[in-house]
Design a protein around this motif. Structure first.
Motif, mmCIF file in Angstrom:
data_model
loop_
_atom_site.group_PDB
_atom_site.id
_atom_site.type_symbol
_atom_site.label_atom_id
_atom_site.label_comp_id
_atom_site.label_asym_id
_atom_site.label_seq_id
_atom_site.Cartn_x
_atom_site.Cartn_y
_atom_site.Cartn_z
ATOM 1 N N ARG A 75 0.873 -1.176 0.000
ATOM 2 C CA ARG A 75 0.000 0.000 0.000
ATOM 3 C C ARG A 75 0.903 1.217 0.000
ATOM 4 O O ARG A 75 1.232 1.770 1.035
ATOM 5 C CB ARG A 75 -0.896 -0.013 1.236
ATOM 6 C CG ARG A 75 -1.833 -1.202 1.315
ATOM 7 C CD ARG A 75 -2.395 -1.341 2.705
ATOM 8 N NE ARG A 75 -1.355 -1.670 3.671
ATOM 9 C CZ ARG A 75 -1.479 -1.517 4.986
ATOM 10 N NH1 ARG A 75 -2.580 -1.006 5.483
ATOM 11 N NH2 ARG A 75 -0.491 -1.836 5.790
ATOM 12 N N ARG A 83 0.026 6.943 5.577
ATOM 13 C CA ARG A 83 -0.080 6.451 4.200
ATOM 14 C C ARG A 83 1.284 6.131 3.599
ATOM 15 O O ARG A 83 1.390 5.287 2.699
ATOM 16 C CB ARG A 83 -0.792 7.492 3.326
ATOM 17 C CG ARG A 83 -2.263 7.695 3.650
ATOM 18 C CD ARG A 83 -2.848 8.771 2.765
ATOM 19 N NE ARG A 83 -4.243 9.066 3.078
ATOM 20 C CZ ARG A 83 -4.944 10.057 2.538
ATOM 21 N NH1 ARG A 83 -4.350 10.866 1.638
ATOM 22 N NH2 ARG A 83 -6.199 10.258 2.881
ATOM 23 N N SER A 92 0.597 11.333 0.702
ATOM 24 C CA SER A 92 0.201 11.527 2.101
ATOM 25 C C SER A 92 -0.643 12.768 2.318
ATOM 26 O O SER A 92 -1.058 13.040 3.449
ATOM 27 C CB SER A 92 1.452 11.619 2.980
ATOM 28 O OG SER A 92 2.218 12.766 2.649
#
Length: 548
Positions: free
Chosen positions: A148, A274, A460
């Motif tokens: 991810r 993230r 992000s």
């Protein structure tokens, strides 16, 4: 059989079919290729079973040039070499890493990936990672593993595997029990004694810090002492060849490379998880977990004329609540420490030989008791941290994210290992590491900061601020240091005018002398070198099996 020069007398002369100098990953991998065969192997190690300050002092030297470098704290003199503190990272070089690149002077191996692949496959067993499948420049992701992470045509992901093998521990017993292997400890090779016209090695001289001297005579010799010491020993062996053995064209010690690392800047705001969670290494599945690395793509490197580069985003926490801090102290007390390439060797010698201190033990027990009490008293803080982590957030909110880069270094003949005037305890000249970076290196740092920073900020929803040193043309305060990946000082090339060893890792012009380890690498990519070191040693072993 193990003979330790610090605890027993050595014979005045030792005879062998094969002599391997250096018992790190390269030397141990080579020696294991002859276990319980008719070939008589002598494996010579300057240190003992564990790192020791006195032996380590023989690695002292000076450093000049661009980067921050300490010759004594960037390697370990002991059985197993620097794998005593390595991070276990295994990944192959890619075909692109090995190929000549028009924008990188002196780049390109005389070997293609296809020539190394069979030995990469075999090296997996040495590292205990045989169930992980290889790809070009990577391992395949495990089933169910999902990256991810950032998606961009300028960036790509490669996967490395963490090995649980520490060479000195894993292979010591089988080396000791092999009927045809003699392992010498605390046995320091001070010179290779060449025959007439320096076309072959007749013997080598071994000295110990305890005062013993031994002559070792073999049919074939292999230097496996590391990227600095291989070059040093060739330069010290100058009785017949005044310029040093194998140094007719002045190339021994040149093209010294490391993997420079530095912080490129910081990310603030947005959702830092993230870009930090996908590259976190505190978890992992099973004893040999795999992890993604965020790298420049081949297309980006070719388009912008860059060296290989990768980054890791490290979350820097804000204030840590007392309960969470106490819980972490408890976990550290009962968990074996994890190493990775972000660590240095500083302080590892002392931690490898802890002294017994009863009062310190009592204090530790008291500290653990306080930690238990604090964690219980602030259980609400612990619960909130657990809830955050359960929902994909950092347990403690990040103050910022540090973006740390790791880079390939351009092969540069002016970056070199040479001999200084100072002498060590054995009377040998110490090394001077003249580590020099090129304009291409600096261009890579600056452009990489722009590319990685922009893409990470986009992913992000944060903002990236490059560090001020990237805009400093004087380059005076750049916080660049090495990662103890020493390469290139006896580089491989088809011609003696371009390298020190040939395609079989034999020193040009010296019939019975070979070199193992990362000193033969013409370029280093960004990949952790130990996996390739062992693969190349297995390739050399196959060649030596033919001639021994």
């Amino acid at each position: 059989m193990i003979l330790d020069a610090n605890s027993a007398p050595l014979p005045s002369r030792i005879d062998a079919d094969l002599c391997i100098v250096g018992a790190g990953p390269a030397g141990i991998a080579l020696a294991r290729s002859w276990l319980n065969t008719p070939v008589n192997v002598c494996l010579v190690e300057g240190g003992g079973h564990r790192p020791e300050s006195l032996s380590q002092s023989l690695y002292e030297g000076a450093a000049v040039g661009d980067g921050r470098f300490d010759p004594v704290r960037s390697r370990l003199r002991a059985l197993g070499g620097s794998t005593h503190v390595w991070g276990g990272g295994c990944i192959p070089l890619s075909n692109g890493d090995l190929s000549r690149r028009t924008w990188v002077p002196n780049s390109g191996w005389p070997l293609a990936y296809e020539a190394l692949q069979p030995f990469y496959e075999r090296a997996r067993e040495t590292f205990g990672i045989g169930h992980h499948a290889l790809a070009d420049g990577s391992f395949l992701q495990q089933d169910g593993q999902e990256t991810r992470a950032v998606v961009s045509e300028l960036l790509e992901h490669r996967t490395f595997v963490r090995s649980p093998v520490f060479f000195g521990e894993a292979f010591r017993d089988e080396l000791a029990q092999a009927r045809n292997v003699t392992l010498l400890l605390h046995a320091n090779v001070t010179s290779l004694d060449a025959g007439p016209e320096a076309t072959h090695v007749e013997s080598l001289t071994i000295r110990s810090l305890s005062g013993q001297t031994t002559r070792l005579v073999a049919r074939q010799y292999v230097l496996a002492c590391g990227g600095i010491e291989n070059a040093r020993l060739l330069l010290l062996s100058n009785d017949v060849a005044p310029e040093g053995l194998g140094n007719r064209h002045g190339l021994v010690g040149r093209y010294f490379m490391d993997h420079p690392t530095c912080r490129l800047g910081t990310l603030q705001g947005g959702v830092p998880e993230r870009v930090t969670r996908p590259y976190d290494r505190t978890g992992g599945r099973g004893p040999t977990p795999s992890y993604p690395e965020l790298c420049l793509s081949d297309a980006a490197r070719a388009h912008y004329g860059l060296l290989n580069a990768r980054v890791r985003p490290f979350a820097v926490e804000g204030a840590v609540p007392a309960g969470v801090r106490a819980l972490r102290e408890l976990r550290r007390a009962f968990r074996k420490p994890t190493h990775d390439e972000a660590m240095t060797l500083d302080g590892q010698l002392e931690s490898a030989q802890p002294a017994v201190d009863a009062s310190r033990t009592d204090r530790s027990i008291t500290a653990l008791g306080k930690a238990v009490a604090t964690a219980g008293l602030h259980s609400g803080q612990v619960a909130r941290a657990w809830y955050r982590k359960r929902h994909g957030k950092l347990p403690v909110a990040a103050e910022r994210v540090d973006v740390v880069g790791y880079f390939e270094q351009a092969p540069n003949p002016d970056s070199r290992i040479r001999l200084g005037d100072e002498r060590d305890a054995l009377g040998q000249r110490k090394v001077v590491v003249d580590w020099r970076l090129t304009d291409l290196d600096w261009h890579t740092y600056r452009m990489s900061a722009t590319i990685f920073g922009s893409e990470l900020a986009k992913a992000s929803a944060g903002r990236f601020t490059p560090d001020a040193w990237l805009a400093d043309d004087a380059r005076s305060d750049a916080p660049i240091h090495g990662t103890a990946h020493h390469m290139g000082t006896t580089r491989m090339a088809s011609s003696a005018r371009e390298g020190v060893v040939d395609l079989d890792a034999r020193v040009h012009g010296v019939a019975n002398l070979h070199v193992a380890g990362s000193s033969v690498f013409p370029t280093g990519g960004w990949a952790f070198p130990t996996f390739t070191i062992v693969a190349m040693s297995l390739r050399l072993a196959e060649h030596l099996h033919v001639i021994l």
